[in-house]
Motif scaffolding. Structure first.
Motif, short mmCIF file in Angstrom:
data_model
loop_
_atom_site.label_atom_id
_atom_site.label_comp_id
_atom_site.label_asym_id
_atom_site.label_seq_id
_atom_site.Cartn_x
_atom_site.Cartn_y
_atom_site.Cartn_z
N LEU A 19 0.82 -1.21 0.00
CA LEU A 19 0.00 0.00 0.00
C LEU A 19 0.86 1.26 0.00
O LEU A 19 0.54 2.24 -0.68
N ARG A 20 1.96 1.23 0.74
CA ARG A 20 2.87 2.38 0.75
C ARG A 20 3.48 2.61 -0.63
O ARG A 20 3.59 3.74 -1.10
N GLU A 21 3.87 1.52 -1.30
CA GLU A 21 4.44 1.63 -2.66
C GLU A 21 3.38 2.19 -3.62
O GLU A 21 3.69 3.05 -4.45
N TYR A 22 2.16 1.71 -3.47
CA TYR A 22 1.07 2.21 -4.32
C TYR A 22 0.86 3.71 -4.11
O TYR A 22 0.75 4.48 -5.06
N TYR A 23 0.84 4.11 -2.84
CA TYR A 23 0.61 5.53 -2.53
C TYR A 23 1.73 6.41 -3.09
O TYR A 23 1.47 7.47 -3.64
N LYS A 24 2.98 5.95 -2.93
CA LYS A 24 4.11 6.72 -3.46
C LYS A 24 3.99 6.89 -4.98
O LYS A 24 4.34 7.95 -5.51
N LYS A 25 3.49 5.87 -5.64
CA LYS A 25 3.38 5.92 -7.10
C LYS A 25 2.23 6.81 -7.57
O LYS A 25 2.38 7.60 -8.49
N TYR A 26 1.06 6.69 -6.91
CA TYR A 26 -0.14 7.39 -7.42
C TYR A 26 -0.50 8.67 -6.66
O TYR A 26 -1.27 9.47 -7.16
N ARG A 27 0.00 8.83 -5.45
CA ARG A 27 -0.24 10.04 -4.66
C ARG A 27 -1.69 10.51 -4.69
O ARG A 27 -2.00 11.65 -5.04
N SER A 28 -2.59 9.64 -4.31
CA SER A 28 -4.01 10.00 -4.28
C SER A 28 -4.23 11.13 -3.28
O SER A 28 -3.49 11.27 -2.31
N SER A 29 -5.25 11.96 -3.53
CA SER A 29 -5.44 13.15 -2.69
C SER A 29 -6.40 12.92 -1.52
O SER A 29 -6.16 13.42 -0.43
N ILE A 30 -7.48 12.20 -1.75
CA ILE A 30 -8.47 11.99 -0.70
C ILE A 30 -8.60 10.51 -0.36
O ILE A 30 -8.42 10.11 0.78
N TRP A 31 -8.92 9.71 -1.36
CA TRP A 31 -9.11 8.27 -1.19
C TRP A 31 -7.82 7.56 -1.57
O TRP A 31 -7.14 7.97 -2.48
N LEU A 32 -7.51 6.48 -0.87
CA LEU A 32 -6.32 5.71 -1.23
C LEU A 32 -6.45 5.19 -2.67
O LEU A 32 -5.53 5.30 -3.47
N PHE A 33 -7.62 4.64 -2.99
CA PHE A 33 -7.90 4.18 -4.35
C PHE A 33 -8.96 5.10 -4.93
O PHE A 33 -10.14 4.98 -4.60
N GLU A 34 -8.53 6.03 -5.77
CA GLU A 34 -9.47 7.00 -6.33
C GLU A 34 -10.08 6.50 -7.63
O GLU A 34 -9.55 5.63 -8.30
N GLY A 35 -11.23 7.11 -7.94
CA GLY A 35 -11.95 6.77 -9.16
C GLY A 35 -11.32 7.43 -10.38
O GLY A 35 -10.20 7.95 -10.33
N GLN A 36 -12.08 7.46 -11.47
CA GLN A 36 -11.60 8.04 -12.73
C GLN A 36 -11.27 9.53 -12.58
O GLN A 36 -10.25 9.99 -13.06
N ALA A 37 -12.15 10.26 -11.94
CA ALA A 37 -11.93 11.69 -11.74
C ALA A 37 -11.11 11.91 -10.46
O ALA A 37 -11.36 11.26 -9.44
N HIS A 38 -10.15 12.80 -10.52
CA HIS A 38 -9.28 13.09 -9.38
C HIS A 38 -10.11 13.45 -8.14
O HIS A 38 -11.01 14.29 -8.21
N GLY A 39 -9.80 12.81 -7.02
CA GLY A 39 -10.47 13.12 -5.77
C GLY A 39 -11.81 12.43 -5.56
O GLY A 39 -12.47 12.65 -4.56
N THR A 40 -12.20 11.57 -6.51
CA THR A 40 -13.47 10.85 -6.34
C THR A 40 -13.21 9.44 -5.82
O THR A 40 -12.14 8.87 -6.04
N GLN A 41 -14.20 8.91 -5.16
CA GLN A 41 -14.12 7.57 -4.59
C GLN A 41 -14.20 6.52 -5.70
O GLN A 41 -14.93 6.69 -6.68
N TYR A 42 -13.42 5.46 -5.57
CA TYR A 42 -13.49 4.33 -6.50
C TYR A 42 -14.90 3.76 -6.39
O TYR A 42 -15.38 3.48 -5.30
N SER A 43 -15.56 3.58 -7.50
CA SER A 43 -16.98 3.18 -7.46
C SER A 43 -17.16 1.70 -7.11
O SER A 43 -16.28 0.87 -7.36
#
Length: 130
Positions: A19-43
């Motif tokens: 999870l740390r490696e994933y976060y370093k790579k994608y740097r999500s802003s709100i949700w750890l796993f974000e949806g298509q639009a930046h800052g949206t929840q994965y559906s």
């Protein structure tokens, strides 16, 4: 899904590293796993597709849903004799009534424990010669 309930889940050290490696790579802003639009929840639909893909990859033919996965996890915990109150808290259920759906698993465990206790008592009585 229950609204605004925080979930606490056990995660292995290996998953924490991933999870740390994933976060370093994608740097999500709100949700750890974000949806298509930046800052949206994965559906939920997208999560269901991920589950379907994993089932296909593993060649599992059984139909499964996210809720089924959650139910299977709770059932597994019960089968390993995890305390029912802990599972209730883990699933975020406010009422113990909600946990009644797991009685089909819990009753055989209680019966097994009762039979073990009964055998233990018989052994003690036999050893004492009563």
């Amino acid at each position: 899904m229950q609204k605004e309930r925080k979930r606490v889940i056990p995660i292995s050290d290996k998953v924490i590293v991933m999870l740390r490696e994933y976060y370093k790579k994608y740097r999500s802003s709100i949700w750890l796993f974000e949806g298509q639009a930046h800052g949206t929840q994965y559906s939920e639909t997208s999560l269901q597709k991920v589950l379907k893909h994993a089932l296909d990859y593993a060649k599992i033919k059984k139909t499964a849903t996210l809720h089924w996965l959650r139910h299977s996890y709770a059932t597994h915990l019960l089968e390993t004799e995890t305390d029912l109150r802990y599972i209730q808290e883990l699933l975020g259920h406010k009422s113990s009534k909600t946990m009644e759906i797991y009685t089909h698993v819990w009753e055989p465990i209680l019966l097994k424990k009762f039979n073990s206790l009964r055998q233990f008592v018989k052994n003690i009585v036999h050893l004492k010669g009563v």
